[in-house]
Design a protein around this motif. Structure first.
Motif, mmCIF file in Angstrom:
data_model
loop_
_atom_site.group_PDB
_atom_site.id
_atom_site.type_symbol
_atom_site.label_atom_id
_atom_site.label_comp_id
_atom_site.label_asym_id
_atom_site.label_seq_id
_atom_site.Cartn_x
_atom_site.Cartn_y
_atom_site.Cartn_z
ATOM 1 N N GLU A 7 0.839 -1.193 0.000
ATOM 2 C CA GLU A 7 0.000 0.000 0.000
ATOM 3 C C GLU A 7 0.873 1.241 0.000
ATOM 4 O O GLU A 7 1.880 1.303 0.707
ATOM 5 N N VAL A 8 0.461 2.244 -0.804
ATOM 6 C CA VAL A 8 1.164 3.527 -0.846
ATOM 7 C C VAL A 8 0.113 4.625 -0.814
ATOM 8 O O VAL A 8 -0.881 4.570 -1.532
ATOM 9 N N LYS A 9 0.335 5.617 0.054
ATOM 10 C CA LYS A 9 -0.546 6.786 0.117
ATOM 11 C C LYS A 9 0.279 8.010 -0.230
ATOM 12 O O LYS A 9 1.393 8.171 0.255
ATOM 13 N N LEU A 10 -0.289 8.876 -1.062
ATOM 14 C CA LEU A 10 0.403 10.085 -1.482
ATOM 15 C C LEU A 10 -0.596 11.228 -1.422
ATOM 16 O O LEU A 10 -1.686 11.138 -1.995
ATOM 17 N N MET A 59 -0.896 15.397 -2.078
ATOM 18 C CA MET A 59 -0.248 16.580 -2.618
ATOM 19 C C MET A 59 -1.210 17.756 -2.458
ATOM 20 O O MET A 59 -2.253 17.627 -1.819
ATOM 21 N N ASP A 60 -0.914 18.892 -3.073
ATOM 22 C CA ASP A 60 -1.712 20.105 -2.901
ATOM 23 C C ASP A 60 -3.206 19.867 -3.102
ATOM 24 O O ASP A 60 -4.012 20.214 -2.258
ATOM 25 N N ASP A 61 -3.585 19.287 -4.227
ATOM 26 C CA ASP A 61 -5.007 19.162 -4.549
ATOM 27 C C ASP A 61 -5.446 17.734 -4.841
ATOM 28 O O ASP A 61 -6.540 17.519 -5.348
ATOM 29 N N ILE A 62 -4.615 16.754 -4.515
ATOM 30 C CA ILE A 62 -4.949 15.371 -4.861
ATOM 31 C C ILE A 62 -4.447 14.431 -3.774
ATOM 32 O O ILE A 62 -3.432 14.694 -3.136
ATOM 33 N N LYS A 63 -5.223 13.379 -3.557
ATOM 34 C CA LYS A 63 -4.849 12.351 -2.574
ATOM 35 C C LYS A 63 -4.971 11.011 -3.284
ATOM 36 O O LYS A 63 -6.016 10.691 -3.834
ATOM 37 N N ILE A 64 -3.895 10.210 -3.286
ATOM 38 C CA ILE A 64 -3.874 8.935 -3.998
ATOM 39 C C ILE A 64 -3.525 7.827 -3.012
ATOM 40 O O ILE A 64 -2.580 7.962 -2.240
ATOM 41 N N THR A 65 -4.293 6.739 -3.063
ATOM 42 C CA THR A 65 -3.974 5.533 -2.298
ATOM 43 C C THR A 65 -3.917 4.384 -3.280
ATOM 44 O O THR A 65 -4.865 4.145 -4.023
ATOM 45 N N ILE A 66 -2.801 3.655 -3.295
ATOM 46 C CA ILE A 66 -2.628 2.507 -4.184
ATOM 47 C C ILE A 66 -2.400 1.286 -3.315
ATOM 48 O O ILE A 66 -1.479 1.273 -2.503
ATOM 49 N N LYS A 67 -3.262 0.286 -3.487
ATOM 50 C CA LYS A 67 -3.118 -0.957 -2.735
ATOM 51 C C LYS A 67 -2.865 -2.088 -3.723
ATOM 52 O O LYS A 67 -3.585 -2.226 -4.694
ATOM 53 N N THR A 68 -1.840 -2.891 -3.482
ATOM 54 C CA THR A 68 -1.545 -4.032 -4.339
ATOM 55 C C THR A 68 -1.300 -5.256 -3.491
ATOM 56 O O THR A 68 -0.841 -5.157 -2.366
ATOM 57 N N GLY A 69 -1.614 -6.414 -4.038
ATOM 58 C CA GLY A 69 -1.314 -7.671 -3.375
ATOM 59 C C GLY A 69 -1.981 -7.817 -2.023
ATOM 60 O O GLY A 69 -1.523 -8.578 -1.186
ATOM 61 N N ALA A 70 -3.087 -7.108 -1.782
ATOM 62 C CA ALA A 70 -3.768 -7.206 -0.497
ATOM 63 C C ALA A 70 -4.318 -8.608 -0.287
ATOM 64 O O ALA A 70 -4.406 -9.092 0.819
ATOM 65 N N ASP A 71 -4.693 -9.260 -1.395
ATOM 66 C CA ASP A 71 -5.104 -10.655 -1.309
ATOM 67 C C ASP A 71 -4.366 -11.419 -2.392
ATOM 68 O O ASP A 71 -3.671 -10.846 -3.204
ATOM 69 N N ASP A 72 -4.499 -12.701 -2.421
ATOM 70 C CA ASP A 72 -3.727 -13.529 -3.349
ATOM 71 C C ASP A 72 -4.228 -13.450 -4.780
ATOM 72 O O ASP A 72 -3.706 -14.116 -5.653
ATOM 73 N N LYS A 73 -5.248 -12.662 -5.053
ATOM 74 C CA LYS A 73 -5.767 -12.543 -6.417
ATOM 75 C C LYS A 73 -4.870 -11.683 -7.287
ATOM 76 O O LYS A 73 -4.992 -11.673 -8.488
#
Length: 159
Positions: A20-23, A25-39
């Protein structure tokens, strides 16, 4: 941050093995989750933040975790084919517009640079071009279906 930067960030996170990565910035919020389950699925959330609220500093990338186990090798009959995969997350379309013909069909001969499909991501239509020459053997995704990054789209016989 434009769509190309977001796509590159998604690719980087997918390759890094981070879960998981959270970023923010000034006007944007991004959360990327990978491999949270085995799919092997990945989820990306993009949220606009109103400008009148205070904004937190960018959050550093999460520490890499062990990569999930690789899938079993493809069947021997599919091993001679080249798989064309999705370079982005979005909605897969086989034709440029509803009243136009399909870009390619099973049995179509393709060359390098030929447009195979379009993937819509955040209201942008990205033409997906072939990087190989050959014949379309199988189309692996239905028209107007959502696709993930690195999801197989086409099987091509290079011979």
């Amino acid at each position: 941050m434009d769509i190309k930067e977001i796509q590159n960030l998604i690719k980087f996170v997918a390759k890094s093995g981070a879960s998981e990565v959270k970023l923010e910035m000034d006007d944007i919020k991004i959360t990327i989750k990978t491999g949270a389950d085995d799919k092997g699925e990945s989820t990306t959330y993009v949220q606009q933040i109103p400008m009148n609220q205070p904004v937190a500093q960018p959050v550093a990338a999460a520490a890499p975790v062990a990569e999930p186990a690789k899938e079993a090798p493809a069947a021997s009959e599919d091993s001679k084919f080249i798989t064309i995969k999705s370079p982005i997350i979005g909605t897969f379309y086989r034709k440029p517009s509803p009243d136009k013909p399909m870009f390619v069909e099973v049995g179509s001969k393709i060359g390098e640079g030929d447009v195979l499909c379009v993937i819509e991501a955040m209201k942008l239509f990205n033409e997906i071009e072939s990087e190989v020459s050959g014949k379309i053997v199988k189309i692996l995704v239905d028209d107007s279906s959502p696709v993930e990054f690195d999801q197989p789209l086409f099987l091509v016989d290079p011979s």
